[in-house]
Design a protein around this motif. Structure first.
Motif: not given
Length: 183
Positions: A154-158, A163-164, A174-177
């Motif tokens: 999920a982190k990599a997808a986000w 990107p910006a 990251m907290l939500r994930i």
């Protein structure tokens, strides 16, 4: 005999399988589960016989779980992975999938109390081993699927989708994930 029946080395190593999981339990020499097809017989006598076989199997598995002193149970609804080696009796032509349903049910809360419900099993690998003389058996490994790969995916997808993003947006995402994946 086919080449498959001569195979004695498992395709999936139990050591490798167990190393990918958390809180692994193992039961060896579990009797073969009754075939699910028996429960679908047309006569009442055949249905009753199948129900009696299932009840005995559930009782046997519960006893084996107690005898093995299983300290890990999975009553919290964790996502589980299960590896089952089915070793049929010599001369058997049964499909391995016919043994799986009762095996999963045997671990439920009402029987061996290893997990709450077999719906928790999200990965199931079943492998037929070389037949043996006498009664066949199963070797079963069960463990919790770690949630960190879900977090990393999920982190990599986000990151790819944003990107910006600012540092604050990244931290919030990251907290939500981590909350959603349990890590």
């Amino acid at each position: 005999m086919s080449a498959l029946q001569h195979e004695t080395i498992p395709l999936v190593s139990p050591t490798y399988f167990a190393s990918r999981l958390e809180r692994v339990i193992q039961l060896e020499e579990v009797p073969l589960a009754p075939l699910v097809n028996g429960a679908m017989r047309k006569t009442e006598v055949a249905k009753k016989r199948a129900a009696t076989e299932r009840k005995k199997f559930y009782s046997d598995v519960a006893w084996l779980a107690r005898k093995a002193r299983i300290v890990n149970s999975f009553m919290g609804g964790e996502s589980l992975a299960m590896l089952v080696y089915v070793t049929p009796r010599l001369g058997s032509t049964e499909d391995v999938d016919g043994r799986v349903k009762a095996s999963l049910d045997a671990f439920n809360r009402g029987h061996a109390c290893v997990w709450g419900d077999d719906r928790q099993v999200s990965v199931l690998i079943v492998e037929r081993m070389a037949p043996v003389r006498g009664h066949g058996h199963m070797h079963i490994l069960v463990g919790v699927r770690p949630v960190w790969p879900e977090y990393e995916t999920a982190k990599a997808a986000w990151i790819l989708a944003n990107p910006a993003a600012t540092q604050e947006q990244y931290n919030a995402a990251m907290l939500r994930i981590s909350t959603e994946t349990g890590k």
